[in-house]
Every structure is written in C-alpha cells, then in structure tokens.
Design a protein around this motif. Structure first.
Motif, PDB file in Angstrom:
ATOM      1  N   THR A 165       0.869  -1.180   0.000  1.00  0.00           N
ATOM      2  CA  THR A 165       0.000   0.000   0.000  1.00  0.00           C
ATOM      3  C   THR A 165       0.896   1.216   0.000  1.00  0.00           C
ATOM      4  O   THR A 165       1.823   1.330   0.809  1.00  0.00           O
ATOM      5  CB  THR A 165      -0.914   0.012   1.237  1.00  0.00           C
ATOM      6  OG1 THR A 165      -0.105  -0.063   2.402  1.00  0.00           O
ATOM      7  CG2 THR A 165      -1.874  -1.161   1.206  1.00  0.00           C
ATOM      8  N   TRP A 166       0.650   2.119  -0.927  1.00  0.00           N
ATOM      9  CA  TRP A 166       1.462   3.316  -1.059  1.00  0.00           C
ATOM     10  C   TRP A 166       0.647   4.511  -0.618  1.00  0.00           C
ATOM     11  O   TRP A 166      -0.531   4.622  -0.917  1.00  0.00           O
ATOM     12  CB  TRP A 166       1.881   3.545  -2.492  1.00  0.00           C
ATOM     13  CG  TRP A 166       2.844   2.540  -3.028  1.00  0.00           C
ATOM     14  CD1 TRP A 166       3.245   1.387  -2.439  1.00  0.00           C
ATOM     15  CD2 TRP A 166       3.520   2.608  -4.276  1.00  0.00           C
ATOM     16  NE1 TRP A 166       4.137   0.722  -3.247  1.00  0.00           N
ATOM     17  CE2 TRP A 166       4.318   1.456  -4.375  1.00  0.00           C
ATOM     18  CE3 TRP A 166       3.534   3.523  -5.306  1.00  0.00           C
ATOM     19  CZ2 TRP A 166       5.123   1.205  -5.472  1.00  0.00           C
ATOM     20  CZ3 TRP A 166       4.334   3.276  -6.404  1.00  0.00           C
ATOM     21  CH2 TRP A 166       5.116   2.134  -6.484  1.00  0.00           C
ATOM     22  N   ASP A 167       1.297   5.404   0.040  1.00  0.00           N
ATOM     23  CA  ASP A 167       0.623   6.653   0.350  1.00  0.00           C
ATOM     24  C   ASP A 167       0.759   7.588  -0.857  1.00  0.00           C
ATOM     25  O   ASP A 167       1.642   7.399  -1.705  1.00  0.00           O
ATOM     26  CB  ASP A 167       1.188   7.286   1.625  1.00  0.00           C
ATOM     27  CG  ASP A 167       2.663   7.571   1.532  1.00  0.00           C
ATOM     28  OD1 ASP A 167       3.442   6.716   1.981  1.00  0.00           O
ATOM     29  OD2 ASP A 167       3.024   8.637   1.003  1.00  0.00           O
ATOM     30  N   PRO A 168      -0.086   8.573  -0.979  1.00  0.00           N
ATOM     31  CA  PRO A 168      -0.056   9.468  -2.146  1.00  0.00           C
ATOM     32  C   PRO A 168       1.267  10.212  -2.314  1.00  0.00           C
ATOM     33  O   PRO A 168       1.681  10.490  -3.437  1.00  0.00           O
ATOM     34  CB  PRO A 168      -1.193  10.450  -1.880  1.00  0.00           C
ATOM     35  CG  PRO A 168      -2.108   9.727  -0.957  1.00  0.00           C
ATOM     36  CD  PRO A 168      -1.232   8.827  -0.135  1.00  0.00           C
ATOM     37  N   GLU A 169       1.931  10.534  -1.224  1.00  0.00           N
ATOM     38  CA  GLU A 169       3.223  11.227  -1.318  1.00  0.00           C
ATOM     39  C   GLU A 169       4.259  10.377  -2.035  1.00  0.00           C
ATOM     40  O   GLU A 169       5.024  10.878  -2.856  1.00  0.00           O
ATOM     41  CB  GLU A 169       3.738  11.592   0.071  1.00  0.00           C
ATOM     42  CG  GLU A 169       3.264  12.915   0.571  1.00  0.00           C
ATOM     43  CD  GLU A 169       3.940  13.283   1.878  1.00  0.00           C
ATOM     44  OE1 GLU A 169       5.114  12.932   2.082  1.00  0.00           O
ATOM     45  OE2 GLU A 169       3.268  13.926   2.687  1.00  0.00           O
ATOM     46  N   THR A 170       4.310   9.100  -1.734  1.00  0.00           N
ATOM     47  CA  THR A 170       5.261   8.203  -2.375  1.00  0.00           C
ATOM     48  C   THR A 170       4.970   8.079  -3.864  1.00  0.00           C
ATOM     49  O   THR A 170       5.882   8.142  -4.696  1.00  0.00           O
ATOM     50  CB  THR A 170       5.213   6.820  -1.706  1.00  0.00           C
ATOM     51  OG1 THR A 170       5.484   6.966  -0.317  1.00  0.00           O
ATOM     52  CG2 THR A 170       6.227   5.884  -2.328  1.00  0.00           C
ATOM     53  N   ALA A 171       3.701   7.918  -4.202  1.00  0.00           N
ATOM     54  CA  ALA A 171       3.327   7.809  -5.613  1.00  0.00           C
ATOM     55  C   ALA A 171       3.660   9.099  -6.359  1.00  0.00           C
ATOM     56  O   ALA A 171       4.134   9.067  -7.498  1.00  0.00           O
ATOM     57  CB  ALA A 171       1.839   7.501  -5.727  1.00  0.00           C
ATOM     58  N   LEU A 172       3.432  10.243  -5.731  1.00  0.00           N
ATOM     59  CA  LEU A 172       3.748  11.530  -6.360  1.00  0.00           C
ATOM     60  C   LEU A 172       5.253  11.682  -6.562  1.00  0.00           C
ATOM     61  O   LEU A 172       5.697  12.153  -7.612  1.00  0.00           O
ATOM     62  CB  LEU A 172       3.212  12.680  -5.497  1.00  0.00           C
ATOM     63  CG  LEU A 172       3.341  14.075  -6.068  1.00  0.00           C
ATOM     64  CD1 LEU A 172       2.539  14.200  -7.357  1.00  0.00           C
ATOM     65  CD2 LEU A 172       2.863  15.100  -5.058  1.00  0.00           C
ATOM     66  N   LEU A 173       6.037  11.263  -5.597  1.00  0.00           N
ATOM     67  CA  LEU A 173       7.485  11.350  -5.716  1.00  0.00           C
ATOM     68  C   LEU A 173       8.001  10.455  -6.844  1.00  0.00           C
ATOM     69  O   LEU A 173       8.827  10.885  -7.658  1.00  0.00           O
ATOM     70  CB  LEU A 173       8.151  10.953  -4.394  1.00  0.00           C
ATOM     71  CG  LEU A 173       9.676  10.944  -4.384  1.00  0.00           C
ATOM     72  CD1 LEU A 173      10.223  12.341  -4.642  1.00  0.00           C
ATOM     73  CD2 LEU A 173      10.185  10.404  -3.062  1.00  0.00           C
ATOM     74  N   ILE A 174       7.502   9.240  -6.928  1.00  0.00           N
ATOM     75  CA  ILE A 174       7.928   8.337  -7.997  1.00  0.00           C
ATOM     76  C   ILE A 174       7.505   8.897  -9.352  1.00  0.00           C
ATOM     77  O   ILE A 174       8.272   8.862 -10.321  1.00  0.00           O
ATOM     78  CB  ILE A 174       7.360   6.925  -7.758  1.00  0.00           C
ATOM     79  CG1 ILE A 174       8.045   6.308  -6.542  1.00  0.00           C
ATOM     80  CG2 ILE A 174       7.546   6.045  -8.988  1.00  0.00           C
ATOM     81  CD1 ILE A 174       7.441   5.008  -6.084  1.00  0.00           C
ATOM     82  N   GLY A 175       6.302   9.433  -9.445  1.00  0.00           N
ATOM     83  CA  GLY A 175       5.846  10.049 -10.689  1.00  0.00           C
ATOM     84  C   GLY A 175       6.702  11.229 -11.090  1.00  0.00           C
ATOM     85  O   GLY A 175       7.050  11.392 -12.259  1.00  0.00           O
TER      86      GLY A 175
END
Length: 54
Positions: A8-18
């Motif tokens: 499960t990823w938090d939105p901050e992690t997904a935004l950083l990877i993006g």
C-alpha cells in the motif's frame, strides 16, 4: 504467506515516484535534442572533418 502481500502506497510516495519518472523523461528528451543541435558542430571541433560522413 510472506512476500505475497500487495504493498500500500501513500499518495506522497506515488507523487514522488511520478515526479522522478517525469524528470527522467524530460532529461532524456532534452539531452537528445541538445545532442542533435550541438553534436555535429562539437564533433567537427574535436575530431575535425564532417561528423555526419562517418
């Protein structure tokens, strides 16, 4: 079972990877364009002669 859990990823992690992926793409395209613009002149300066004839 160990190792089969769905992360499960938090939105901050997904935004950083993006953001990192977008930055990598922009740099890839930018350096390719820069190489096309400056590359032949730089090769003529460093090597001498016509770089496109090789």
């Amino acid at each position: 079972m160990a190792g089969l859990e769905i992360p499960t990823w938090d939105p901050e992690t997904a935004l950083l990877i993006g953001a990192i992926l977008v930055e990598a793409f922009v740099l890839y395209v930018g350096y390719a364009g820069l190489e096309r613009l400056v590359g032949p002149a730089l090769m003529r300066l460093l090597v001498g002669g016509d770089a496109s004839a090789r």
